[in-house]
Design a protein around this motif. Structure first.
Motif, PDB file in Angstrom:
ATOM      1  N   MET A  45      55.942  43.567  34.005  1.00 10.63           N
ATOM      2  CA  MET A  45      54.968  42.801  33.221  1.00 10.63           C
ATOM      3  C   MET A  45      54.418  43.656  32.077  1.00 10.63           C
ATOM      4  N   VAL A  46      54.184  44.927  32.361  1.00 10.73           N
ATOM      5  CA  VAL A  46      53.665  45.826  31.331  1.00 10.73           C
ATOM      6  C   VAL A  46      54.726  46.030  30.249  1.00 10.73           C
ATOM      7  N   ARG A  47      55.993  46.140  30.689  1.00 10.00           N
ATOM      8  CA  ARG A  47      57.092  46.316  29.734  1.00 10.00           C
ATOM      9  C   ARG A  47      57.184  45.098  28.798  1.00 10.00           C
ATOM     10  N   ILE A  48      57.136  43.894  29.391  1.00 10.01           N
ATOM     11  CA  ILE A  48      57.228  42.675  28.577  1.00 10.01           C
ATOM     12  C   ILE A  48      56.012  42.578  27.656  1.00 10.01           C
ATOM     13  N   GLY A  49      54.838  42.875  28.221  1.00  9.97           N
ATOM     14  CA  GLY A  49      53.602  42.786  27.439  1.00  9.97           C
ATOM     15  C   GLY A  49      53.577  43.759  26.276  1.00  9.97           C
ATOM     16  N   GLY A  50      54.284  44.883  26.421  1.00 12.32           N
ATOM     17  CA  GLY A  50      54.306  45.899  25.381  1.00 12.32           C
ATOM     18  C   GLY A  50      55.261  45.555  24.244  1.00 12.32           C
ATOM     19  N   GLY A  51      56.165  44.584  24.504  1.00 14.88           N
ATOM     20  CA  GLY A  51      57.114  44.188  23.464  1.00 14.88           C
ATOM     21  C   GLY A  51      56.470  43.185  22.523  1.00 14.88           C
ATOM     22  N   ASP A  82      58.311  40.387  21.301  1.00 10.25           N
ATOM     23  CA  ASP A  82      59.150  39.195  21.213  1.00 10.25           C
ATOM     24  C   ASP A  82      58.369  38.004  21.767  1.00 10.25           C
ATOM     25  N   LEU A  83      57.842  37.181  20.841  1.00 14.17           N
ATOM     26  CA  LEU A  83      56.994  36.071  21.286  1.00 14.17           C
ATOM     27  C   LEU A  83      57.769  35.024  22.070  1.00 14.17           C
ATOM     28  N   SER A  84      59.114  35.030  21.974  1.00 12.65           N
ATOM     29  CA  SER A  84      59.875  34.051  22.730  1.00 12.65           C
ATOM     30  C   SER A  84      59.739  34.306  24.224  1.00 12.65           C
ATOM     31  N   LEU A  85      59.257  35.516  24.575  1.00 12.84           N
ATOM     32  CA  LEU A  85      59.083  35.804  25.996  1.00 12.84           C
ATOM     33  C   LEU A  85      57.735  35.285  26.527  1.00 12.84           C
ATOM     34  N   LEU A  86      56.914  34.732  25.636  1.00  9.89           N
ATOM     35  CA  LEU A  86      55.639  34.160  26.097  1.00  9.89           C
ATOM     36  C   LEU A  86      55.925  32.912  26.920  1.00  9.89           C
ATOM     37  N   ALA A  87      55.523  32.951  28.185  1.00  7.15           N
ATOM     38  CA  ALA A  87      55.792  31.797  29.054  1.00  7.15           C
ATOM     39  C   ALA A  87      54.811  30.672  28.748  1.00  7.15           C
ATOM     40  N   GLY A  88      55.256  29.445  28.981  1.00  4.62           N
ATOM     41  CA  GLY A  88      54.402  28.288  28.716  1.00  4.62           C
ATOM     42  C   GLY A  88      53.392  28.060  29.819  1.00  4.62           C
TER      43      GLY A  88
END
Ligand SMILES: Nc1ncnc2c1ncn2[C@@H]1O[C@H](COP(=O)(O)OP(=O)(O)O)[C@@H](O)[C@H]1O
Ligand SMILES: [Mg+2]
Length: 245
Positions: free
Chosen positions: A231-237, A239-245
């Protein structure tokens, strides 16, 4: 206290669920004999869909679900004694205007007479120190108190497994602690679904749901640590496409 329910597994075999041919869950296999089972996952990973499948409220598109031997979708009579579910939003659960009607309804569903449902409700309220709530209008209660009404209503039915679909999201810390204590005191087997690792720290076994698939399972500490790192790895990127709905 029993730490396992050895011959009564929560069993999902290759379960899939599709909405309009779009897979929401795929190939989910779970076997657990633990008394406290956790499922962790991001928003949109399929957690609520999984909760409803395990409670028998949805029919799997593929695979099989057996909760302590019961096919919870097909055998609804057995299912209401087997699985209870608490939703995130009490408004999705409550159907009656007063506390005692809400709790009594579940007892009536289990076959209790009107008089037994009234007595059972009084006893339950007394056990939770809420005898004075009997005629309370639910709309006048706080959010945390509404959650407690839902919890009491479900526990009144003595399900063998209680599915929690993020019931504590949005509640303050003291309310979470009090509701958790009530749950622990009830001694019911729990399957707790959440995106918050704090909810599962002392759980026996944790399954990680990622975009509709099981990504990992094991002892809570390891799975929660790996989940947090990801989660920290994703949050640090960025890429807004990884924002879940
Ligand atoms: N009734 C539905 N119609 C269309 N899409 C749905 C429906 N229910 C769930 N989904 C989609 O399935 C995915 C998983 O949803 P859900 O099970 O609610 O996940 P979670 O509880 O982990 O947030 C999401 O992408 C959601 O938009
Ligand atoms: Mg959800």
């Amino acid at each position: 206290m029993a730490i396992s329910s050895a011959n009564n597994p929560v069993l999902l075999e290759d379960v899939g669920y599709r909405i309009n041919d779009i897979p929401v869950l795929s190939g989910v296999s779970v076997r657990s004999e633990s008394m406290r089972i956790g499922v962790i996952g991001r928003n949109g990973s399929g957690k609520s869909t999984l909760a409803r499948l395990i409670a028998g409220l949805l029919e799997p598109s593929e695979g099989q679900i057996r909760i302590e031997g019961v096919d919870v979708y097909k055998d609804r009579r057995a299912a209401i004694r087997t699985v209870g579910i608490l939703f995130q939003n009490p408004e999705h659960q409550i159907i009656f205007p007063t506390v005692s009607e809400e709790i009594g309804f579940g007892l009536r569903q289990l076959g209790a007479s009107k008089a037994d449902a009234v007595t059972g409700t009084q006893k339950l309220l007394a056990r939770f120190g809420k005898a004075h709530w009997q005629d309370a209008p639910i709309h006048a209660l706080s959010q945390g108190q509404k959650h407690l009404v839902c919890m009491m209503s479900v526990l009144a039915m003595r399900p063998r497994l209680l599915v929690l679909d993020e019931p504590f999201a949005g509640l303050d810390i003291p309310t979470r602690m009090q509701l958790t204590r009530h749950l622990n005191d009830a001694g019911t087997r729990l399957l707790h679904i959440t995106h918050d690792t704090r909810d599962l720290e002392d759980y026996d076994q944790v399954f990680w749901l990622d975009r509709g698939r099981l990504r990992a399972s094991g002892v809570a500490r390891q799975v929660l640590q790996d989940f947090t790192q990801e989660m920290v790895r994703i949050g640090g990127g960025d890429d807004l496409s990884l924002l879940a709905g």
